[in-house]
Motif scaffolding. Sequence first.
Motif, PDB file in Angstrom:
ATOM      1  N   UNK A  63      21.311 -33.734 -10.877  1.00 31.66           N
ATOM      2  CA  UNK A  63      22.491 -33.081 -11.452  1.00 31.66           C
ATOM      3  C   UNK A  63      22.742 -31.899 -10.530  1.00 31.66           C
ATOM      4  N   UNK A  64      23.739 -32.032  -9.666  1.00 31.00           N
ATOM      5  CA  UNK A  64      23.896 -31.085  -8.572  1.00 31.00           C
ATOM      6  C   UNK A  64      24.442 -29.742  -9.059  1.00 31.00           C
ATOM      7  N   UNK A  65      24.118 -28.705  -8.305  1.00 31.57           N
ATOM      8  CA  UNK A  65      24.613 -27.358  -8.631  1.00 31.57           C
ATOM      9  C   UNK A  65      26.137 -27.328  -8.580  1.00 31.57           C
ATOM     10  N   UNK A  66      26.713 -26.480  -9.400  1.00 35.70           N
ATOM     11  CA  UNK A  66      28.169 -26.359  -9.389  1.00 35.70           C
ATOM     12  C   UNK A  66      28.848 -27.240 -10.420  1.00 35.70           C
ATOM     13  N   UNK A  67      28.083 -27.898 -11.312  1.00 37.19           N
ATOM     14  CA  UNK A  67      28.713 -28.654 -12.392  1.00 37.19           C
ATOM     15  C   UNK A  67      29.346 -27.674 -13.384  1.00 37.19           C
ATOM     16  N   UNK A  68      30.270 -28.165 -14.202  1.00 36.45           N
ATOM     17  CA  UNK A  68      31.074 -27.223 -14.977  1.00 36.45           C
ATOM     18  C   UNK A  68      30.756 -27.229 -16.477  1.00 36.45           C
ATOM     19  N   UNK A  69      29.486 -27.448 -16.805  1.00 37.56           N
ATOM     20  CA  UNK A  69      29.056 -27.274 -18.197  1.00 37.56           C
ATOM     21  C   UNK A  69      29.141 -25.791 -18.547  1.00 37.56           C
ATOM     22  N   UNK A  70      29.286 -25.494 -19.848  1.00 31.99           N
ATOM     23  CA  UNK A  70      29.293 -24.103 -20.286  1.00 31.99           C
ATOM     24  C   UNK A  70      27.980 -23.425 -19.884  1.00 31.99           C
ATOM     25  N   UNK A 100      14.428 -35.755 -14.068  1.00 30.47           N
ATOM     26  CA  UNK A 100      13.039 -35.429 -13.719  1.00 30.47           C
ATOM     27  C   UNK A 100      12.127 -36.570 -14.188  1.00 30.47           C
ATOM     28  N   UNK A 101      12.474 -37.178 -15.320  1.00 34.24           N
ATOM     29  CA  UNK A 101      11.641 -38.248 -15.869  1.00 34.24           C
ATOM     30  C   UNK A 101      11.823 -39.552 -15.094  1.00 34.24           C
ATOM     31  N   UNK A 102      13.050 -39.893 -14.726  1.00 32.10           N
ATOM     32  CA  UNK A 102      13.329 -41.227 -14.179  1.00 32.10           C
ATOM     33  C   UNK A 102      13.632 -41.249 -12.687  1.00 32.10           C
ATOM     34  N   UNK A 103      13.868 -40.084 -12.059  1.00 26.32           N
ATOM     35  CA  UNK A 103      14.254 -40.085 -10.645  1.00 26.32           C
ATOM     36  C   UNK A 103      15.662 -40.623 -10.485  1.00 26.32           C
ATOM     37  N   UNK A 104      15.974 -41.184  -9.321  1.00 33.22           N
ATOM     38  CA  UNK A 104      17.348 -41.646  -9.117  1.00 33.22           C
ATOM     39  C   UNK A 104      17.507 -43.161  -9.228  1.00 33.22           C
ATOM     40  N   UNK A 105      16.444 -43.858  -9.641  1.00 36.05           N
ATOM     41  CA  UNK A 105      16.558 -45.310  -9.844  1.00 36.05           C
ATOM     42  C   UNK A 105      17.110 -45.561 -11.244  1.00 36.05           C
ATOM     43  N   UNK A 106      18.326 -45.127 -11.467  1.00 36.44           N
ATOM     44  CA  UNK A 106      18.880 -45.163 -12.810  1.00 36.44           C
ATOM     45  C   UNK A 106      20.399 -45.347 -12.710  1.00 36.44           C
ATOM     46  N   UNK A 107      20.958 -46.098 -13.633  1.00 38.59           N
ATOM     47  CA  UNK A 107      22.411 -46.192 -13.735  1.00 38.59           C
ATOM     48  C   UNK A 107      22.802 -45.638 -15.097  1.00 38.59           C
ATOM     49  N   UNK A 108      23.656 -44.618 -15.098  1.00 37.53           N
ATOM     50  CA  UNK A 108      24.079 -44.020 -16.362  1.00 37.53           C
ATOM     51  C   UNK A 108      25.377 -44.667 -16.834  1.00 37.53           C
ATOM     52  N   UNK A 109      25.450 -44.917 -18.131  1.00 34.94           N
ATOM     53  CA  UNK A 109      26.714 -45.321 -18.736  1.00 34.94           C
ATOM     54  C   UNK A 109      27.117 -44.190 -19.672  1.00 34.94           C
ATOM     55  N   UNK A 110      28.233 -43.540 -19.364  1.00 33.69           N
ATOM     56  CA  UNK A 110      28.633 -42.339 -20.091  1.00 33.69           C
ATOM     57  C   UNK A 110      29.995 -42.571 -20.739  1.00 33.69           C
ATOM     58  N   UNK A 111      30.084 -42.496 -22.066  1.00 31.94           N
ATOM     59  CA  UNK A 111      31.394 -42.594 -22.713  1.00 31.94           C
ATOM     60  C   UNK A 111      32.075 -41.229 -22.686  1.00 31.94           C
ATOM     61  N   UNK A 112      33.222 -41.121 -23.317  1.00 31.97           N
ATOM     62  CA  UNK A 112      33.865 -39.811 -23.443  1.00 31.97           C
ATOM     63  C   UNK A 112      32.919 -38.905 -24.212  1.00 31.97           C
ATOM     64  N   UNK A 113      32.535 -37.806 -23.625  1.00 34.25           N
ATOM     65  CA  UNK A 113      31.660 -36.822 -24.266  1.00 34.25           C
ATOM     66  C   UNK A 113      31.574 -35.654 -23.304  1.00 34.25           C
ATOM     67  N   UNK A 114      30.807 -34.638 -23.637  1.00 30.92           N
ATOM     68  CA  UNK A 114      30.685 -33.504 -22.714  1.00 30.92           C
ATOM     69  C   UNK A 114      30.252 -33.965 -21.324  1.00 30.92           C
ATOM     70  N   UNK A 115      29.363 -34.963 -21.256  1.00 34.54           N
ATOM     71  CA  UNK A 115      28.826 -35.379 -19.963  1.00 34.54           C
ATOM     72  C   UNK A 115      29.848 -36.086 -19.086  1.00 34.54           C
ATOM     73  N   UNK A 116      30.999 -36.459 -19.630  1.00 36.03           N
ATOM     74  CA  UNK A 116      32.039 -36.992 -18.760  1.00 36.03           C
ATOM     75  C   UNK A 116      32.875 -35.852 -18.185  1.00 36.03           C
ATOM     76  N   UNK A 117      32.691 -34.650 -18.702  1.00 37.23           N
ATOM     77  CA  UNK A 117      33.407 -33.477 -18.198  1.00 37.23           C
ATOM     78  C   UNK A 117      32.507 -32.660 -17.269  1.00 37.23           C
ATOM     79  N   UNK A 118      31.224 -32.593 -17.625  1.00 31.72           N
ATOM     80  CA  UNK A 118      30.268 -31.769 -16.881  1.00 31.72           C
ATOM     81  C   UNK A 118      30.297 -32.009 -15.361  1.00 31.72           C
ATOM     82  N   UNK A 119      30.348 -33.264 -14.867  1.00 28.58           N
ATOM     83  CA  UNK A 119      30.303 -33.456 -13.402  1.00 28.58           C
ATOM     84  C   UNK A 119      31.514 -32.925 -12.654  1.00 28.58           C
ATOM     85  N   UNK A 120      32.583 -32.555 -13.316  1.00 27.51           N
ATOM     86  CA  UNK A 120      33.729 -31.979 -12.619  1.00 27.51           C
ATOM     87  C   UNK A 120      34.826 -32.991 -12.370  1.00 27.51           C
ATOM     88  N   UNK A 121      35.981 -32.511 -11.850  1.00 24.48           N
ATOM     89  CA  UNK A 121      37.148 -33.390 -11.721  1.00 24.48           C
ATOM     90  C   UNK A 121      37.065 -34.357 -10.535  1.00 24.48           C
TER      91      UNK A 121
END
Lengths: 93, 298
Positions: free
Chosen positions: B13-20, B34-55
């Motif tokens: 989760x890179x620096x500069x994300x726009x969470x409060x 930290x638990x899973x490393x980068x061997x992971x595919x996230x499925x994110x619906x509309x929620x805060x986490x779809x806003x956090x990564x930025x535009x």
Amino acid sequence: MSSSAKTRKEKPITTLSSPTVGVDKTGFWRTFRPEVDGSKCTRCTLCWIYCPDGAITREEDDSPKIDYDYCKGCGICANECPVKAITMVREGE
Amino acid sequence: MVSIKELSKEEYLLKGHIACAGCGPAISLRLLFKALGNKVILVVPACCSSVIPGPYPFTSFAVPVQNMLFEATGATASGVVAALRQRDIKDVTVVGWAGDGGTFDIGIQALSGAAERETDFIYICYDNEAYGNTGVQRSGATPYGAWTTTTPTGKKERKKDIAFIMAAHRIPYIATACPSYPIDFIEKIRKAKEIKGTKFIHILAPCPTGWRYDTSKTVEMGRLAVRTGVWTLFEIEHGKFKLNPPSSRLIDRAKRKPVKEYLTLQGRFRKLTEVDIEKTQKWVDEDWERYRKLASNQ
């Protein structure tokens, strides 16, 4: 897809977003700045694990280094530090 | 047991994300990587986490993320799992990462379907007890008495017990966690990764914006939720219920702090009367009586 593109116009038309450090310079949000007192720090790394922004990096000897470009000044690190080695100082002082 | 110093310094989760500032879900996301490393595919619906990564066209996620419609997390994850199976990719974990609105209310049918199909993925609900990114509206996860913009005088209904709704699906692994306890959090996610089938993890992610408390208190608030018994750390592995520390030490009511300590620190509970607080305390004690019976039956 080119990851060196810095603006919208340079990007090819795609629905994909590219991973970028610093989508926003969130350091501008800050009112209070955390400052670490290295002599008190026990290198427990709790501030590093609890930082929501990943703005604290662990140095070689596990001491914390704060990236003020991205620290939003939430104060979790100062609140959680077990030895109170981090203090929040108002910006501009 | 994992120790914090053993964890990778790598950030996905890179620096500069726009969470409060002081965002609980952002801490949870960092812990997930930290638990899973980068061997992971996230499925994110509309929620805060779809806003956090930025535009668009940039993102703060350094792992593949599929942004999906509000109701479709479970269905999309099923599709991603099927695609990986078709291409014979075995070392990638599929994670559905949804908020409480996308789990308790809108996404529950797709989640229920995925659980019934025994889709091999981890579904994580990070629960900030309201629709956060649209400006704090009431959800099925909002607790009794809490202020939101759609319940200005406090919600009159109780929160759903989603972990036990999922337990009724007889899936192999269900757990609750809280980012205030990072070791417990990471161990549960790593354990879920090793189990085959649908895994459900419910995370309490304190939200300074919606809960109305100071941004520096996020971790403290999670800890207080556990110590007062409002939030319980447990896991249900193949139907076997087990309380995890520190909740396992709190079965005796005298060891739990009064819920009043937790409620009075948050601006969203400002309108609660003494009667309401007593009511909440009674419900918490009833829940604990149920947990005690479940734990002693095993």
